[in-house]
Design an enzyme around this catalytic site. Sequence first.
Site, PDB file in Angstrom:
ATOM      1  N   SER A   1     -14.977 -11.123   7.362  1.00 25.12           N
ATOM      2  CA  SER A   1     -14.222 -12.127   6.515  1.00 25.12           C
ATOM      3  C   SER A   1     -14.952 -13.526   6.620  1.00 25.12           C
ATOM      4  CB  SER A   1     -13.076 -12.353   7.426  1.00 25.12           C
ATOM      5  OG  SER A   1     -12.180 -11.127   7.103  1.00 25.12           O
TER       6      SER A   1
ATOM      7  N   ASP B   1     -21.017  -4.899   2.671  1.00 27.29           N
ATOM      8  CA  ASP B   1     -20.254  -5.936   1.948  1.00 27.29           C
ATOM      9  C   ASP B   1     -21.017  -7.367   2.088  1.00 27.29           C
ATOM     10  OD1 ASP B   1     -18.271  -3.935   1.815  1.00 27.29           O
ATOM     11  OD2 ASP B   1     -16.551  -5.466   2.664  1.00 27.29           O
TER      12      ASP B   1
ATOM     13  N   ASN C   1     -17.636  -1.429  -2.942  1.00 24.97           N
ATOM     14  CA  ASN C   1     -16.326  -1.239  -2.506  1.00 24.97           C
ATOM     15  C   ASN C   1     -15.800  -2.462  -1.694  1.00 24.97           C
ATOM     16  OD1 ASN C   1     -13.795  -0.512  -2.603  1.00 24.97           O
ATOM     17  ND2 ASN C   1     -13.765   1.033  -0.911  1.00 24.97           N
TER      18      ASN C   1
ATOM     19  N   ARG D   1      -8.687  -0.541  -7.344  1.00 26.89           N
ATOM     20  CA  ARG D   1      -7.980  -1.366  -6.511  1.00 26.89           C
ATOM     21  C   ARG D   1      -7.488  -2.562  -7.341  1.00 26.89           C
ATOM     22  NH1 ARG D   1     -11.701  -2.789  -1.217  1.00 26.89           N
ATOM     23  NH2 ARG D   1      -9.739  -3.839  -0.510  1.00 26.89           N
TER      24      ARG D   1
ATOM     25  N   SER E   1      -2.240 -10.564  -2.150  1.00 33.40           N
ATOM     26  CA  SER E   1      -3.198 -10.387  -0.966  1.00 33.40           C
ATOM     27  C   SER E   1      -3.526 -11.722  -0.820  1.00 33.40           C
ATOM     28  CB  SER E   1      -4.339  -9.411  -1.512  1.00 33.40           C
ATOM     29  OG  SER E   1      -5.439  -9.729  -0.758  1.00 33.40           O
TER      30      SER E   1
ATOM     31  N   ASP F   1      -6.047  -5.554   9.309  1.00 31.52           N
ATOM     32  CA  ASP F   1      -7.199  -4.867   9.618  1.00 31.52           C
ATOM     33  C   ASP F   1      -7.130  -4.000  11.139  1.00 31.52           C
ATOM     34  OD1 ASP F   1      -8.270  -5.142   7.258  1.00 31.52           O
ATOM     35  OD2 ASP F   1      -9.733  -6.634   7.678  1.00 31.52           O
TER      36      ASP F   1
ATOM     37  N   ARG G   1      -4.415   2.868   3.401  1.00 30.00           N
ATOM     38  CA  ARG G   1      -4.497   2.857   4.661  1.00 30.00           C
ATOM     39  C   ARG G   1      -3.011   3.456   5.385  1.00 30.00           C
ATOM     40  NH1 ARG G   1      -8.489  -2.332   5.924  1.00 30.00           N
ATOM     41  NH2 ARG G   1     -10.158  -1.291   5.318  1.00 30.00           N
TER      42      ARG G   1
ATOM     43  N   HIS H   1     -14.149   2.697   6.216  1.00 27.58           N
ATOM     44  CA  HIS H   1     -14.815   2.399   7.558  1.00 27.58           C
ATOM     45  C   HIS H   1     -13.727   2.198   8.513  1.00 27.58           C
ATOM     46  CE1 HIS H   1     -14.142  -2.177   6.856  1.00 27.58           C
ATOM     47  NE2 HIS H   1     -13.602  -1.554   5.738  1.00 27.58           N
ATOM     48  N   ARG H   2     -12.733   1.378   8.427  1.00 24.04           N
ATOM     49  CA  ARG H   2     -11.655   1.335   9.394  1.00 24.04           C
ATOM     50  C   ARG H   2     -10.877   2.793   9.786  1.00 24.04           C
ATOM     51  NH1 ARG H   2     -12.750  -3.297  10.735  1.00 24.04           N
ATOM     52  NH2 ARG H   2     -12.912  -5.060   9.106  1.00 24.04           N
TER      53      ARG H   2
ATOM     54  N   LYS I   1     -20.107  -0.427   6.208  1.00 24.42           N
ATOM     55  CA  LYS I   1     -19.426  -1.469   5.263  1.00 24.42           C
ATOM     56  C   LYS I   1     -19.305  -2.524   6.330  1.00 24.42           C
ATOM     57  CE  LYS I   1     -15.193  -2.196   2.576  1.00 24.42           C
ATOM     58  NZ  LYS I   1     -15.878  -2.703   1.437  1.00 24.42           N
TER      59      LYS I   1
END
Length: 420
Positions: free
Chosen positions: A26, A52, A94, A124, A169, A296, A327, A373-374, A399
């Site tokens: 971030s 990213d 992504n 998205r 968001s 996250d 998610r 990834h998460r 990512k």
Amino acid sequence: MPLPIAHVTPVTGRLTGQVTLPGSKSVTNRALLVAGLARGTSQLSGILRSDDTKYMMAALRAMGVEITEIDDTTVAVHGTGTLHAPSEPLFLGNAGTAVRFLTAAVALVDGKTRVTGDAHMQKRPIAPLLETLRAMGVDATSDTGCPPVCVNGTGTFQSGEIEVSGKLSSQYISAIMMLAAMGTGETRIRIGGGKIGAVGYLHITAAVMRAFGAQVSFPNESDILVSPGGYRAAEYPVEPDASAATYLWAAEALTGGRIDIGSAPGDMNQPDAKAYDLIAAFPNMPATINGSQMQDAVPTLAVLAAFNATAVRFTGIENLRVKECDRIEAVHKGLTAIRADLASVEGDDLIVHADPGLAGQTHPCLIDSYADHRIAMCFALAALKIHGVTIEDPYCVSKTFPAYWDVLRGLGVSVDITQP
């Protein structure tokens, strides 16, 4: 072609050791963009090297920003205060932060820019950000309400008062904030509904902007004021990634171990650092966790909650449906793949029906990571304690945490990645 599968052998002892965390995604992508918009040469240290951030750097270079690689975690960004029209579409994989931040920033380009991504990114939503940009006089369109996006920039936009929905968001609002500092007049961002949602992420944005000379303030809970003047070059250290830290904090909690990550939670400004107190409460996590300010970290907390003494309901997580995947659904499906009654969904709430007896059991299952990834990283935690849990597409961790599987191995975890 079949995807690789990670096989993690459950551990019987405590995980101990030292780990160097990657830099915050971030913060890295915010700092790269702001440094690219600044006049002069900025040095960023501690940056994250991941898919990213590579996409963000490639896009900035395509728009005339020179970036010099100094070492693995340090770059010099040579900005001129302007962005030039790229000769090709900006392909951003992504990378949600890169797509949203750059969709706003390319309003500063005098010419046409196409912002796009991979098949996941093209599902998205981004329409609310485009509506806000159009209200600022920017010609921004999308045929589907998702990328690809076309922006016909004129190098300027309308400063003044702009209203955005508090349900948006936070990345949309951060995108507008960073753009607004490049205006010719003060911009007041008014949050419809009277209250900013994931305000912690907006304060990260403000902190990065201020480090590069911008003036931004939050006069009340529904307004953000951004002064004109642009950005000036700076030396900026990127703090370690709190989201990545949550996996190691949870691994500590699950195994009774001690993992030194070189940073205390209180030293991190990222909202996900607040997850530490919830993880430290394990196996007595609270009955309800509002995840709106630590989005996250929710997948990590949800998998940890499967081993908690009592059930945990996660609320305020509706925005998780528009991340790299849905998610809420991905975590729900992963938990119920382990055992059918382990989780349920009510509206946008996720309920984890905890069972501390899960540890040591055998539940053969293949977790679909949805190229997220998460999801891959959080279910590796379940595999630390449950026999038979395997994870599809494990390399998607590149990512944000490319060394994740090697980090686990370094702590003594047996991880075998095979190609079917």
